[in-house]
Design an enzyme around this catalytic site. Sequence first.
Site: not given
Length: 333
Positions: A7, A9, A163, A286
């Site tokens: 995960e 980004h 998400h 994250d």
Amino acid sequence: MVLIAIEEHWNLPELTSAVKALPMDRGDASIVFDEMGDNLERLDDIGDARIAAMDAQGVDLQILSLAPPGSQPLDPADARTLSRRANDIAAEAVGRHPTRLRAFSTLPLADPEAAGAELERTAGLGFVGAMVYGRTGEIPLDDPRYDDLFATAAALRQPIFIHPQIPSRVIRQAVYSGFDPATDLALATFGWGWHLEAAVAALRLIVRGTLDRHPDLQLVLGHWGELLPFWTDRADSLSSIAGLDRKVSDYVRSNIHITASGMLNPTLLRHALEVTTPDRLLFSTDYPFQQPDKTDIEKFLTEFPTDQDRDKFTAGNACSLFGIDIASRKEQQ
């Protein structure tokens, strides 16, 4: 030991601009988090600087996903154009760093038929799944218009990562307001609201019977399951009322994978291992919103009861779920 972070980004500036240009009732106030600290600089880079950051953390491979809110707030035409643009850019990044990067697709859910077509296209490009959000405008992810998309995802073995998403304006006003603006936003997002939104989206898919119709469909939830695994005793009571084939907790154990999202908390790990199996747990940081360093990660990994469970968490489960071949990856290095 191989470490795969799932995960992680990135940002497409033109999509961010399109979201910012939306009317207030359709925009996403949480986009301001992209600009805090050095987040934006890190989000904009899916090249050498990102690889260097991975090396510093000890991460061998990242699965890229577009930062929230993706293309879901946009009108259908813009969602189609910018989703395709984002996916093409992500594919190019993976092509430049085939041993270090994979990607989740961005889907234009404002146009369900186009979303299914884009999922097929990106699967053909080597994408390993898709990241979506629980609501497109006022339309929930479990709406029947998306059932063909889930059928496609199941057939292609493309997991769907749900998400967190900012609650609707009505809910924010009723539940998360009454403080100063910064506190209102924090309460509605990372402090609480985000996570309930994702959990409710997954729970609604279960209650709608989506996983009965598509038993091969695999979902992913971040932040140790977005609170859902902590409440399965109560959620199980929905099964008979909704006419489901199984208990909610059974779907959690068979159709939902859980990732850490940078929350390297041994207590959360222990609870996850009690409510699901080691085969369902995935590592993620994250990035760049959470940036645990290599020492933090290594310390957390000592909390696993066995080396086998640890290795499933760090890479084994991701390889199985997303079709990542570690042997081939090493040969290319």
